[in-house]
Write an enzyme that holds these catalytic residues in place. Structure first.
Site, PDB file in Angstrom:
ATOM      1  N   HIS A   1      -5.886  12.550  11.149  1.00 26.97           N
ATOM      2  CA  HIS A   1      -4.860  11.606  11.248  1.00 26.97           C
ATOM      3  C   HIS A   1      -5.014  10.654  10.041  1.00 26.97           C
ATOM      4  CE1 HIS A   1      -7.869   8.303  11.684  1.00 26.97           C
ATOM      5  NE2 HIS A   1      -8.424   8.704  12.896  1.00 26.97           N
TER       6      HIS A   1
ATOM      7  N   HIS B   1      -7.974   9.889   7.782  1.00 25.36           N
ATOM      8  CA  HIS B   1      -8.385  10.654   7.016  1.00 25.36           C
ATOM      9  C   HIS B   1      -7.697  10.976   5.744  1.00 25.36           C
ATOM     10  CE1 HIS B   1      -9.712  11.637  11.278  1.00 25.36           C
ATOM     11  NE2 HIS B   1     -10.774  11.453  10.947  1.00 25.36           N
TER      12      HIS B   1
ATOM     13  N   CYS C   1     -27.214   5.545  21.634  1.00 20.80           N
ATOM     14  CA  CYS C   1     -25.589   5.760  22.026  1.00 20.80           C
ATOM     15  C   CYS C   1     -25.460   7.202  21.608  1.00 20.80           C
ATOM     16  CB  CYS C   1     -24.889   4.479  21.267  1.00 20.80           C
ATOM     17  SG  CYS C   1     -23.111   4.867  21.524  1.00 20.80           S
TER      18      CYS C   1
ATOM     19  N   CYS D   1     -22.506   7.214  19.029  1.00 20.25           N
ATOM     20  CA  CYS D   1     -22.833   7.295  17.650  1.00 20.25           C
ATOM     21  C   CYS D   1     -23.876   8.076  17.340  1.00 20.25           C
ATOM     22  CB  CYS D   1     -23.296   5.720  17.289  1.00 20.25           C
ATOM     23  SG  CYS D   1     -22.030   4.387  17.625  1.00 20.25           S
TER      24      CYS D   1
ATOM     25  N   CYS E   1     -23.267  -1.034  23.123  1.00 16.16           N
ATOM     26  CA  CYS E   1     -23.040  -0.459  21.712  1.00 16.16           C
ATOM     27  C   CYS E   1     -21.829  -1.014  20.967  1.00 16.16           C
ATOM     28  CB  CYS E   1     -22.868   1.076  21.744  1.00 16.16           C
ATOM     29  SG  CYS E   1     -22.081   1.606  20.023  1.00 16.16           S
TER      30      CYS E   1
ATOM     31  N   HIS F   1     -18.654   1.335  20.676  1.00 15.40           N
ATOM     32  CA  HIS F   1     -18.121   2.213  21.784  1.00 15.40           C
ATOM     33  C   HIS F   1     -18.184   1.333  23.110  1.00 15.40           C
ATOM     34  CE1 HIS F   1     -19.389   5.480  19.263  1.00 15.40           C
ATOM     35  NE2 HIS F   1     -18.357   6.024  19.776  1.00 15.40           N
TER      36      HIS F   1
ATOM     37  N   LYS G   1      -6.601  -0.764  16.040  1.00 13.86           N
ATOM     38  CA  LYS G   1      -7.312   0.337  15.771  1.00 13.86           C
ATOM     39  C   LYS G   1      -6.426   1.416  16.376  1.00 13.86           C
ATOM     40  CE  LYS G   1     -12.103   1.664  15.148  1.00 13.86           C
ATOM     41  NZ  LYS G   1     -13.370   1.694  15.485  1.00 13.86           N
TER      42      LYS G   1
ATOM     43  N   LYS H   1      -6.343   7.417  20.406  1.00 13.31           N
ATOM     44  CA  LYS H   1      -5.432   8.304  21.112  1.00 13.31           C
ATOM     45  C   LYS H   1      -4.999   7.868  22.538  1.00 13.31           C
ATOM     46  CE  LYS H   1      -7.995  12.547  20.755  1.00 13.31           C
ATOM     47  NZ  LYS H   1      -8.487  13.807  21.388  1.00 13.31           N
TER      48      LYS H   1
END
Ligand code: MSP
Length: 649
Positions: A18, A21, A126, A129, A143, A146, A296, A299
Site C-alpha cells: 500500500h 510501502h 503478542c 507482534c 499490547c 494490537h 492509520k 483494511k
C-alpha cells in the site's frame, strides 16, 4: 568512486503493498538515483520478510501452504516496483537458501563467542507482534500496538546477550550524531537506553510451537526469532562475509525505515552486528507515518491507499513528486487527494509546466525552435545564475540529508525565479524592439536553467525529467550527468540544436469539489497589472511598487496546535504548518475572540518574513492576518483548502 548502499525494510507478506510501502520504496529509489548523479556507485535493496507466526496464520486463512502463500504475496511486491519505476538492484526473500546460510553462519559465530545462551523465560507474548512484552511495556495489560491481551508463555529458549552492549551503543550514538536521523528518533533511542537496563533478546522459538523459520545451527529443536532472521537480509544481499559487494558497500549503509520498527533497527541490529564482529551501519533514516484523514490506514476502516490507483489517476511522476514533496521526512503526514491535486496544479502545472511551455513556444516564435547563441548580457542574468546556484545547492545539500521536501522547495526557488525572469525581461518586448542580441541571451539563460532543473528532478520524476531533456534536444544519459558540477558549469546546452515546439508534461487536474475553481486564463494577470498601472490613485494614498509587495512572504498556513500564552490572557500560541520543516509559532492577540480548539485545522494567511520577536518570552515567527468586524474579529482565509505553505500572490 564513492559508494552508497540503501535498503528498505523487507516487507511482511501478510498484506498487499500500500501507500506506506510505496513511500519508503520511492524514497529509496529517489535517493539511489540522486547518489548516482552525485557520482557514486549505488546499491539498492528491497525484498520480503517471509517467516514467522503471522505468515503461517495468513496462509492457513487462505487455504495455502506457507510456501505457496509467500510466493504469491512476494510476487505482488516484485510486480509492483517496476510499475513505479523503482530501480532496485536486488530483491531478497528470507526464504531463499542464500539467506538461510548467512543467518545460520552469524548465529553460529555469535553462539561460539559466548553471546548466545540457553535459559528459561516467561513473558507476555503478542502473536501480532511476534514478541514478548515486559509488564512495563503493556498498556492496561494490553499490547500497545494490537490492543489485545498477550498470552503468558513460559518456555526454554535461546537468548542473545544484548544487555552487554548497552553502554557501547549509547556511546556509539553519542559519538556519531547522524547514526540515527532525524534527531527526534536519535533522542527517542537514547532515552530508551538511559531509562533502564536493556534486556537480553529471546532469539528462538521452539519448533513444537512454530516450524516456519530458520533452524538454529546449534539446536535442531528451535527456529530463529523473525527479527534476528530478517535484519540479517541486509548482509545476505551483499554476499557477506566474503563478497566484494560487502567490502564495497557495507561501510556506506543507509537503512530506511518508518518509526514503527525503530527499536529493532536502532537497538537489536547494531548490537547484533557488534556481537558478530561487524562494523555498524552508517545511518538509520527514519520517516513518519502516512495517515489518511489523520487515522492509520487499515483494511477494516477501508481507507487503504493503493499506489497503482494513484498512478493511474494522476500519473506516476506527479504521484512520486507529491510523496517526496509533501511529507516532511521524520514527521507524520496526512494523505489526501485534495492536497495532491493542489500541489500538482500549483507546483507542477503552473510553476514548472508553464515555464517549459512558455519558453519552448517563445524559442519557436522568435528563433524557429533553434537554441540561440547568447549575446548581450545584463545584470539580471548574473542574478538569476546566482539564484540557480543557490537553489541547486539547497536541493543537493538537503537531499544528502534526507530532507527531500526542503530540497524540492529550494529547487522551486529557481523554477519560480525563472518565471519571474520572463516577466521582468519581457522577451515579447525585446522581439518587438528587434533587440535580438538581448533576446538570444534571455532565451538561452532560460533554456540552460531548464536543463539544470530537469537533471535535478530525475531522482524524483525520472520519466518527466527525461522528457524535459528530450524537449531540450538532449538524450538522457546518467553517466554524463554530475550534479555537483552543475553548480559551476554553464553552457552545456548546445546552441544550434532544436527544441520541441510544445510541452504538456503536467496538465491541470481537477477534483470534483474544486470544479468551480476555474484556472486563471493565460496572460490575464498581466492585463490586470497593466490596468492597475493606468488607474488613477485617489489623493493622499501612497502607492507602492509591485516589487515592494513581492517582498512580503505571504503564505496560507494550516493551524495545527494552539495553546494559551502562559503569561498573557489575550495571547495565543498558534503553531501553523506553513510548508517549512517545523511548525511555525505565531503569538497572536486573538484569545478574546477564539477558543484554541476552534482554531485547529483552520487555514489562515501568515506573513512569514516578519522579523521574529519574543512576546512575553514566547517566540513569534510571523503574523496572522485578521479583519476587525465591529467588536469581533475575523481571520483571513481561503475559499478552498490548499496545501499548507501555498504562496499568496
Ligand atoms: N518485516 C518487517 C521489517 C523487517 S526489516 C529487517 C516489517 N514489515 S512491514 O511490512 O510491516 O513494513 C513496515 C514498513 O512499511 C515501515 O517501516 C514503512 O517503511 C512502511 N510502512 C507501512 N505503513 C506505513 C505508513 N502508513 N506510512 C509510511 N510507511 C509505512 O515491519
Amino acid at each position: 568512486m564513492d559508494s552508497f548502499y540503501i535498503t528498505t525494510p523487507i516487507f511482511y507478506v501478510n498484506a498487499k503493498p500500500h501507500l506506506g510501502h510505496a513511500y519508503t520504496t520511492t524514497v529509496a529509489d529517489s535517493v539511489t538515483r540522486f547518489h548516482r548523479l552525485m557520482g557514486e556507485e549505488t546499491y539498492f535493496l528491497t525484498g520480503t520478510d517471509e517467516h514467522g507466526d503471522k505468515i503461517v496464520q495468513a496462509a492457513e486463512a487462505n487455504n495455502q501452504t506457507p510456501q505457496e502463500y509467500v510466493d504469491t504475496i512476494s510476487a505482488l511486491f516484485q510486480d509492483l516496483w517496476p510499475q513505479m519505476n523503482i530501480t532496485n538492484d536486488d530483491f531478497i526473500r528470507t526464504t531463499e537458501p542464500r539467506h538461510i546460510e548467512v543467518v545460520q553462519g552469524i548465529l553460529q559465530k555469535v553462539f561460539d563467542s559466548g553471546d548466545i545462551y540457553f535459559g528459561e523465560y516467561g513473558g507476555h507474548y503478542c502473536f501480532g507482534c511476534e514478541r514478548f512484552y515486559t509488564e512495563k511495556e503493556l498498556v492496561d495489560g494490553k499490547c500497545p500496538d494490537h490492543q489485545t491481551v498477550p498470552e503468558y508463555i513460559a518456555e526454554k529458549n535461546y537468548f542473545f546477550k544484548m544487555s552487554k552492549y548497552q553502554n557501547w551503543l549509547k556511546d556509539h550514538i553519542n559519538k556519531n550524531p547522524d547514526f540515527i536521523r532525524p534527531e527526534r528518533y536519535k533522542n527517542e533511542v537514547l532515552s530508551l537506553l538511559e531509562s533502564g537496563e536493556l534486556e537480553d533478546l529471546c532469539i528462538s522459538r521452539p519448533k513444537s510451537r512454530l516450524t516456519w523459520g530458520i533452524e538454529l545451527p546449534f539446536d535442531k529443536d528451535y527456529v530463529t526469532y523473525v527479527w534476528f532472521d530478517a535484519l540479517i537480509n541486509y548482509l545476505t544481499a551483499l554476499e557477506y562475509p566474503e563478497g566484494e559487494k560487502f567490502k564495497k558497500f557495507w561501510p556506506k549503509t543507509n537503512h530506511l525505515i518508518a518509526k514503527d520498527i525503530l527499536k529493532p533497527h536502532a537497538v537489536f541490529w547494531p548490537t547484533m552486528l557488534k556481537a558478530a564482529g561487524i562494523e555498524p551501519f552508517q545511518n538509520l533514516n527514519v520517516h513518519g507515518y502516512w495517515l489518511v484523514e489523520d487515522t492509520k490506514m487499515s483494511k477494516s476502516i477501508g481507507n487503504v491507499v493503493e499506489p497503482l490507483a494513484m498512478k493511474d489517476k494522476y500519473g506516476l511522476d506527479a504521484f512520486r513528486y507529491f510523496l517526496m514533496r509533501d511529507m516532511v521526512f521524520g514527521q507524520d503526514s496526512s494523505f489526501s487527494e485534495k492536497a495532491l491535486v493542489g500541489r500538482l496544479n500549483a507546483e507542477l502545472a503552473n510553476d514548472l509546466g508553464n515555464l517549459f511551455s512558455r519558453t519552448l513556444s517563445m524559442t519557436h516564435k522568435y528563433f524557429e525552435g533553434v537554441i540561440p547563441r547568447p549575446d548581450v548580457e545584463d545584470i539580471i542574468d548574473a542574478e538569476i545564475k546566482k539564484l540557480g546556484q543557490d537553489a541547486m545547492r539547497e536541493f543537493q545539500d538537503n537531499f544528502s540529508e534526507f530532507k527531500f521536501s526542503r530540497g524540492l522547495e529550494g529547487l522551486w526557488k529557481l523554477v519560480r525565479g525563472l518565471n519571474k525572469y520572463i516577466d521582468e525581461t519581457a522577451p515579447w518586448t525585446l522581439f518587438k524592439e528587434k533587440d535580438m542580441g538581448r533576446l538570444s541571451t534571455v532565451i538561452y539563460v532560460l533554456l540552460e536553467n531548464m536543463r539544470k532543473i530537469a537533471v535535478h528532478l530525475w531522482p524524483v520524476m525520472p520519466e518527466a525529467s527525461e522528457k524535459m531533456l528530450e524537449q531540450l534536444g538532449i538524450t538522457f544519459d546518467p553517466e554524463k550527468i554530475s550534479l555537483p558540477k552543475e553548480l559551476d558549469v554553464w553552457g552545456l546546452l548546445e546552441c544550434g540544436d532544436t527544441v520541441a515546439k510544445t510541452s504538456n508534461l503536467f496538465p491541470r487536474v481537477e477534483l470534483v469539489e474544486a470544479k468551480e475553481e476555474k484556472p486563471a486564463k493565460k496572460g490575464k494577470g498581466k492585463k490586470d497589472k497593466q490596468k492597475a498601472k493606468k488607474a488613477e490613485m485617489p489623493e493622499g494614498i501612497t502607492t507602492i511598487e509591485f516589487e515592494d509587495f513581492q517582498k512580503l512572504d505571504l503564505r496560507v498556513g494550516t493551524i495545527k496546535e494552539v495553546d494559551k500564552h502562559p503569561d498573557a490572557d489575550r495571547l495565543l500560541l498558534v503553531r501553523v504548518d506553513t510548508g517549512d520543516d517545523e511548525l511555525r509559532q505565531v503569538v497572536a492577540g486573538i484569545a478574546d475572540f477564539f477558543a484554541p480548539a476552534d482554531l485547529v485545522g483552520k487555514q489562515v494567511v501568515v506573513v512569514c518574513n516578519l522579523k521574529p520577536r519574543k512576546l512575553r518570552k514566547q517566540l513569534s515567527q510571523g503574523m496572522i492576518l485578521a479583519v476587525k468586524n465591529g467588536e469581533g474579529l475575523e481571520l483571513l482565509t481561503v475559499t478552498a483548502e490548499v496545501p499548507g505553505g501555498s504562496k499568496v500572490s
